[in-house]
Design a protein around this motif. Structure first.
Motif, PDB file in Angstrom:
ATOM      1  N   ALA A  87      61.171  32.788  76.761  1.00  0.00           N
ATOM      2  CA  ALA A  87      61.351  31.343  76.931  1.00  0.00           C
ATOM      3  C   ALA A  87      60.444  30.566  75.976  1.00  0.00           C
ATOM      4  O   ALA A  87      60.818  29.500  75.487  1.00  0.00           O
ATOM      5  CB  ALA A  87      61.066  30.941  78.376  1.00  0.00           C
ATOM      6  N   ASP A  88      59.276  31.117  75.686  1.00  0.00           N
ATOM      7  CA  ASP A  88      58.379  30.493  74.707  1.00  0.00           C
ATOM      8  C   ASP A  88      59.059  30.462  73.328  1.00  0.00           C
ATOM      9  O   ASP A  88      59.018  29.441  72.634  1.00  0.00           O
ATOM     10  CB  ASP A  88      57.057  31.282  74.663  1.00  0.00           C
ATOM     11  CG  ASP A  88      56.122  30.814  73.562  1.00  0.00           C
ATOM     12  OD1 ASP A  88      55.283  29.949  73.835  1.00  0.00           O
ATOM     13  OD2 ASP A  88      56.237  31.316  72.421  1.00  0.00           O
ATOM     14  N   VAL A 132      61.714  27.693  73.378  1.00  0.00           N
ATOM     15  CA  VAL A 132      61.157  26.340  73.209  1.00  0.00           C
ATOM     16  C   VAL A 132      60.759  26.112  71.752  1.00  0.00           C
ATOM     17  O   VAL A 132      61.082  25.076  71.162  1.00  0.00           O
ATOM     18  CB  VAL A 132      59.951  26.114  74.141  1.00  0.00           C
ATOM     19  CG1 VAL A 132      59.286  24.777  73.848  1.00  0.00           C
ATOM     20  CG2 VAL A 132      60.376  26.185  75.602  1.00  0.00           C
ATOM     21  N   TRP A 173      65.508  24.287  73.792  1.00  0.00           N
ATOM     22  CA  TRP A 173      65.503  23.626  75.105  1.00  0.00           C
ATOM     23  C   TRP A 173      66.252  22.295  75.009  1.00  0.00           C
ATOM     24  O   TRP A 173      67.045  21.941  75.885  1.00  0.00           O
ATOM     25  CB  TRP A 173      64.067  23.415  75.584  1.00  0.00           C
ATOM     26  CG  TRP A 173      63.938  22.964  77.007  1.00  0.00           C
ATOM     27  CD1 TRP A 173      64.904  23.012  77.982  1.00  0.00           C
ATOM     28  CD2 TRP A 173      62.785  22.405  77.632  1.00  0.00           C
ATOM     29  NE1 TRP A 173      64.399  22.532  79.170  1.00  0.00           N
ATOM     30  CE2 TRP A 173      63.109  22.147  78.984  1.00  0.00           C
ATOM     31  CE3 TRP A 173      61.489  22.111  77.182  1.00  0.00           C
ATOM     32  CZ2 TRP A 173      62.193  21.598  79.884  1.00  0.00           C
ATOM     33  CZ3 TRP A 173      60.578  21.571  78.087  1.00  0.00           C
ATOM     34  CH2 TRP A 173      60.933  21.315  79.418  1.00  0.00           C
ATOM     35  N   THR A 174      65.996  21.578  73.918  1.00  0.00           N
ATOM     36  CA  THR A 174      66.661  20.289  73.710  1.00  0.00           C
ATOM     37  C   THR A 174      68.157  20.478  73.448  1.00  0.00           C
ATOM     38  O   THR A 174      68.987  19.776  74.005  1.00  0.00           O
ATOM     39  CB  THR A 174      66.031  19.568  72.490  1.00  0.00           C
ATOM     40  OG1 THR A 174      64.636  19.805  72.505  1.00  0.00           O
ATOM     41  CG2 THR A 174      66.308  18.094  72.529  1.00  0.00           C
ATOM     42  N   ASP A 231      54.149  24.605  81.527  1.00  0.00           N
ATOM     43  CA  ASP A 231      55.533  24.677  82.003  1.00  0.00           C
ATOM     44  C   ASP A 231      56.159  23.292  82.065  1.00  0.00           C
ATOM     45  O   ASP A 231      57.366  23.170  82.226  1.00  0.00           O
ATOM     46  CB  ASP A 231      55.582  25.327  83.391  1.00  0.00           C
ATOM     47  CG  ASP A 231      57.017  25.550  83.859  1.00  0.00           C
ATOM     48  OD1 ASP A 231      57.774  26.206  83.109  1.00  0.00           O
ATOM     49  OD2 ASP A 231      57.383  25.060  84.940  1.00  0.00           O
ATOM     50  N   PHE A 257      56.034  18.970  80.687  1.00  0.00           N
ATOM     51  CA  PHE A 257      55.713  18.113  79.557  1.00  0.00           C
ATOM     52  C   PHE A 257      55.992  16.665  79.942  1.00  0.00           C
ATOM     53  O   PHE A 257      56.732  16.403  80.893  1.00  0.00           O
ATOM     54  CB  PHE A 257      56.552  18.543  78.342  1.00  0.00           C
ATOM     55  CG  PHE A 257      56.327  19.992  77.985  1.00  0.00           C
ATOM     56  CD1 PHE A 257      55.331  20.364  77.088  1.00  0.00           C
ATOM     57  CD2 PHE A 257      57.078  21.005  78.600  1.00  0.00           C
ATOM     58  CE1 PHE A 257      55.090  21.695  76.796  1.00  0.00           C
ATOM     59  CE2 PHE A 257      56.839  22.344  78.319  1.00  0.00           C
ATOM     60  CZ  PHE A 257      55.851  22.691  77.410  1.00  0.00           C
ATOM     61  N   GLU A 265      60.271  15.606  78.963  1.00  0.00           N
ATOM     62  CA  GLU A 265      61.146  16.796  78.879  1.00  0.00           C
ATOM     63  C   GLU A 265      62.579  16.403  78.569  1.00  0.00           C
ATOM     64  O   GLU A 265      63.035  15.359  79.034  1.00  0.00           O
ATOM     65  CB  GLU A 265      61.087  17.553  80.205  1.00  0.00           C
ATOM     66  CG  GLU A 265      59.697  18.074  80.486  1.00  0.00           C
ATOM     67  CD  GLU A 265      59.548  18.647  81.894  1.00  0.00           C
ATOM     68  OE1 GLU A 265      60.527  18.667  82.650  1.00  0.00           O
ATOM     69  OE2 GLU A 265      58.436  19.069  82.213  1.00  0.00           O
ATOM     70  N   PRO A 266      63.341  17.200  77.827  1.00  0.00           N
ATOM     71  CA  PRO A 266      62.945  18.503  77.272  1.00  0.00           C
ATOM     72  C   PRO A 266      62.208  18.409  75.939  1.00  0.00           C
ATOM     73  O   PRO A 266      62.092  19.401  75.236  1.00  0.00           O
ATOM     74  CB  PRO A 266      64.296  19.195  77.083  1.00  0.00           C
ATOM     75  CG  PRO A 266      65.240  18.078  76.765  1.00  0.00           C
ATOM     76  CD  PRO A 266      64.751  16.883  77.517  1.00  0.00           C
ATOM     77  N   LEU A 284      54.503  28.100  75.782  1.00  0.00           N
ATOM     78  CA  LEU A 284      55.388  26.988  76.132  1.00  0.00           C
ATOM     79  C   LEU A 284      56.520  27.492  77.014  1.00  0.00           C
ATOM     80  O   LEU A 284      57.248  28.414  76.638  1.00  0.00           O
ATOM     81  CB  LEU A 284      55.951  26.366  74.847  1.00  0.00           C
ATOM     82  CG  LEU A 284      54.877  25.914  73.841  1.00  0.00           C
ATOM     83  CD1 LEU A 284      55.509  25.564  72.497  1.00  0.00           C
ATOM     84  CD2 LEU A 284      54.103  24.727  74.384  1.00  0.00           C
ATOM     85  N   SER A 285      56.663  26.868  78.158  1.00  0.00           N
ATOM     86  CA  SER A 285      57.683  27.308  79.114  1.00  0.00           C
ATOM     87  C   SER A 285      58.551  26.101  79.473  1.00  0.00           C
ATOM     88  O   SER A 285      58.029  25.023  79.773  1.00  0.00           O
ATOM     89  CB  SER A 285      56.962  27.879  80.338  1.00  0.00           C
ATOM     90  OG  SER A 285      57.873  28.214  81.349  1.00  0.00           O
ATOM     91  N   PRO A 286      59.874  26.243  79.403  1.00  0.00           N
ATOM     92  CA  PRO A 286      60.766  25.091  79.560  1.00  0.00           C
ATOM     93  C   PRO A 286      60.978  24.646  81.020  1.00  0.00           C
ATOM     94  O   PRO A 286      62.097  24.727  81.523  1.00  0.00           O
ATOM     95  CB  PRO A 286      62.066  25.573  78.914  1.00  0.00           C
ATOM     96  CG  PRO A 286      62.046  27.061  79.084  1.00  0.00           C
ATOM     97  CD  PRO A 286      60.605  27.475  79.072  1.00  0.00           C
ATOM     98  N   HIS A 287      59.938  24.154  81.655  1.00  0.00           N
ATOM     99  CA  HIS A 287      59.988  23.707  83.060  1.00  0.00           C
ATOM    100  C   HIS A 287      60.877  24.628  83.892  1.00  0.00           C
ATOM    101  O   HIS A 287      61.885  24.202  84.462  1.00  0.00           O
ATOM    102  CB  HIS A 287      60.489  22.254  83.159  1.00  0.00           C
ATOM    103  CG  HIS A 287      60.127  21.614  84.484  1.00  0.00           C
ATOM    104  ND1 HIS A 287      59.947  20.263  84.652  1.00  0.00           N
ATOM    105  CD2 HIS A 287      59.884  22.162  85.704  1.00  0.00           C
ATOM    106  CE1 HIS A 287      59.638  20.006  85.919  1.00  0.00           C
ATOM    107  NE2 HIS A 287      59.595  21.145  86.567  1.00  0.00           N
ATOM    108  N   LYS A 288      60.475  25.864  83.959  1.00  0.00           N
ATOM    109  CA  LYS A 288      61.313  26.848  84.631  1.00  0.00           C
ATOM    110  C   LYS A 288      60.532  27.660  85.657  1.00  0.00           C
ATOM    111  O   LYS A 288      60.937  28.764  86.049  1.00  0.00           O
ATOM    112  CB  LYS A 288      61.977  27.779  83.617  1.00  0.00           C
ATOM    113  CG  LYS A 288      61.002  28.677  82.864  1.00  0.00           C
ATOM    114  CD  LYS A 288      61.765  29.678  82.024  1.00  0.00           C
ATOM    115  CE  LYS A 288      60.884  30.826  81.602  1.00  0.00           C
ATOM    116  NZ  LYS A 288      60.419  31.675  82.699  1.00  0.00           N
TER     117      LYS A 288
END
Lengths: 335, 335
Positions: free
Chosen positions: A131-132, A135, A140-141, B267, B269, B272-273, B287-291
Motif C-alpha cells: 500500500a505504501d 500511495v 490512491w488519488t 495512515d 492525511f 485525503e486522498p 504511507l498508508s492510504p487510510h486503510k
C-alpha cells in the motif's frame, strides 16, 4: 610504530568483513592484530598458508564457510567466534574433532529477529509495504482504495516452526495481536500453553500461516517444499526469519507467482544477496535483506559479546557463550 | 417490478459511496430503497430537495460532511449512521438540536486500527518498507547491507495520544514488543499501569515516539505542531492512525524532509486522498492510504452492525451503537 605494536597483540583472523565487525573495528584493532584475509590480493588459501599458520582465533558470520578445507589451512585454530546465532556455516563435527571451540551469539538477537518476523507477517497480512508503493505511485488519488487486507487476530492460526528463544518471542507478540499460536519443535515443551504438532505437515494442516524460526540443518533443508506449500493453500502465508534454504525457494517463487499461496515475508534467501527477480513485481511478498538482527542496539550488544568472548579466550578463561546444540534457532523434528 | 417493490422499502440515503457499503450493496438493496445522491447528474442540493424530502436515514463515512447546510436539506432525517468510529465529519450539536440520532461503529475496528498503528511503528523503526524497496531495486547485490534500524524493545518509550479502545489495543501490542508505554488522555485511568501525562507536551518530552489514537476535535486539531515535532527531535517518530488534521501536515513534511524528526508512519492525511508529494521520495516515512480498518473481517463486521442498526431504527427499537462522546478514539486533554 603502530604496526610494530599490532604484531605483539593476539592475532584475530577475519575472512569476510561484516557490518558487525566494521562497526567496532577501531575497538578491535586496539586489542588484536587483525588479519583481514578478504582484503588481500592473494588467493585465500595462499594468504592463509602464508600468514595464518599461528592464528588461534577467527571471527566470522554466515558468509564464511568454516568447513574442513578451510580448517585444514588453519592448523593452530582454537576458537571460531561467530557473531550469528546459527552455526550452519560451521562444520561443528570437524571443530569438535579438532578441539576447536565455537562461540555464538546465542539468543542475543531473539527479540530483534522476532520483531522482524512479526513485522513481515503483519506487513503481508495487512499489505503495508504494497500500500505504501501504491500511495507513492499516486494511485490512491487515481484508483481509489487499496484492496482489503486480512485481520491478524480474531482467531488467525499461526504455526511457529521451531520454538527456541526467537520462536518464543514471536509467540508472545502474536498473542498480543489475538492470534492463535501453535508450534513444531524437536520435542513438546510441556510448560507452554501452545498446541504442539510433531511435524511440519501437521502444523501446516492446522494453521493459516507459518513463521519459520528454526535452524538450518540437514533435517530442515528444503523442509518447506512443494507439498507443504500446496497444503498451505491460496490464503496461506509463509514468513521466514530462519535461513533461506529451509524453504525450497524455486517452489516458493512458483507458488507466489501463480498466487497459489497467499503471500510471503522473507528476511532470508537461499543464495544471498541474490533474490529471485520474479519476486520483485509481486505485491504479495515483502522482501527484507537478511537484516532481522540489524539494529543499532543489537550491534552494540554484539560487539560487547564478541569482545568478552575473545578476552576470555586469550586469558584462558571459560567462553561466555560456547555453542550448544539448538539454542536461538530451535531444532525441529525430522519431517 | 423490482423498481416498484424498491419504492415500498424504507429509504436510505447514501451521498458518497464507500467500499464499506458497496461490499454489501446487494444485501442493502433487498431491504432498503437506496438513494444514491452521488451517482445523480444533479447538483447535490437539487437532488436532495427533489428526492430526499422524506428520507429518515442516511449512511455515511468520513467523506460526507454532515453539517448544518446538508442537514437543512433533509427535513425528515432521524438517523445518521456512520460506518466510522470517529464523528468529526458530523455536526453532533446540530444533530442533537434536531433530535437526529447518530450511530457509529464504536470500537468495532479497534484491533485492526491498532494492528496498523503498531505495524507502521515497527515498519518505521525497522525500515521494513524501505528495505523492501531496496531489495526490489536490486541494491542489496550492488550496495550491500541496508542501514541499521532501531530496536523496538529494550526500553523504547512510546507515548499513546488518546487511550480509548484503539489506544489500549496498541498498548497491549507494544508491551509484548518490550516497549515502555505511557499515555495522554482526557483524564488519568487509575486502573491502568501506564504512566499518565496530562498534556501532549509532557507526553512527548518523556517519549521516543508518539502514536496518535485520539479523535479529531477542535481541541486536537493541529495538536501535533511545530513545537511538539521540534521537541520530539531527530530520533523521534510519529505514527498517526487517528485523523490527518490532528497533525499540522505542512510542518510534519518540513520536519521529515529535513530529517529533523526520525520518521513517521501515516495512515491518515489532512486532505485525503491527497498525500504531500514531498513524502514520496523519503525513506523515513511509511504511507498508508487510510486503510487501518480495511480488512475482510472488519468489512463483514461492519456490514452486520450497519444492518442491525438500520433494522432497529426502522422497527422503532433502540439503536445498537448510538454515539456517545469519546468512544473508540479517546478524547485527549486540551493542549
Amino acid at each position: 610504530m603502530a604496526q610494530f605494536q599490532s604484531q605483539d597483540l593476539p592475532q584475530l583472523l577475519i575472512i569476510h568483513p561484516s557490518a558487525f565487525f566494521t562497526h567496532f573495528q577501531s575497538e578491535l584493532s586496539i586489542k588484536f592484530h587483525i588479519l583481514h584475509a578478504g582484503e588481500s590480493p592473494l588467493p585465500l588459501d595462499q594468504y592463509l598458508t602464508t600468514y595464518a599458520g599461528s592464528v588461534q582465533a577467527m571471527l566470522c558470520y554466515h558468509a564464511t564457510q568454516v568447513n574442513e578445507d578451510l580448517l585444514r589451512l588453519l592448523p593452530a585454530l582454537k576458537l571460531v567466534l561467530t557473531c550469528t546465532s546459527g552455526v550452519n556455516h560451521i562444520d561443528v563435527v570437524e571443530c569438535r574433532r579438532r578441539g576447536i571451540a565455537i562461540a555464538t551469539a546465542r539468543s542475543l538477537y531473539s527479540e530483534d529477529v522476532a520483531d522482524i518476523g512479526v513485522g513481515l507477517f503483519l506487513d503481508v497480512q495487512r499489505k503495508i509495504s504494497a500500500a505504501d508503493r501504491y500511495v507513492r505511485q499516486g494511485l490512491w488519488t487515481s484508483k481509489g482504495n487499496y484492496p482489503l487486507g486480512s485481520k491478524l487476530g480474531g482467531g488467525k492460526r499461526v504455526g511457529i516452526v521451531g520454538l527456541g528463544s526467537t520462536g518464543l518471542e514471536v509467540a508472545k507478540r502474536l498473542e498480543a495481536f489475538g492470534c492463535r499460536v501453535s508450534y513444531n519443535s524437536k520435542s513438546k515443551k510441556p510448560s507452554l500453553p501452545y498446541p504442539f504438532y510433531s511435524n511440519v505437515h501437521e502444523l501446516e494442516a492446522n494453521n493459516d500461516a507459518l513463521i519459520i524460526c528454526c535452524a538450518l540443518t540437514d533435517q530442515t533443508h528444503h523442509m518447506i517444499n512443494k507439498e507443504v506449500l500446496s497444503a498451505l493453500g491460496r490464503e496461506g502465508v509463509i514468513v521466514n526469519v530462519g535461513r533461506g534454504a529451509i524453504v525450497d525457494e524455486k517452489e516458493l517463487v512458483r507458488f507466489l507467482v501463480r498466487a497459489e499461496i497467499g503471500g510471503a515475508g522473507l528476511d532470508v534467501f537461499e543464495n544471498e544477496p541474490h533474490v529471485p527477480e520474479e519476486l520483485f513485481a509481486l505485491d504479495n511478498v515483502v522482501l527484507s535483506p537478511h537484516k532481522a538482527v540489524h539494529t543499532t542496539e543489537s550491534f552494540q550488544s554484539s560487539n560487547e559479546f564478541m569482545l568478552a568472548n575473545l578476552e576470555a579466550f586469550f586469558s584462558n578463561k571459560p567462553l561466555l557463550t560456547p555453542h550448544t546444540e539448538g539454542e536461538e534457532f530451535e531444532l525441529v523434528s525430522q519431517v
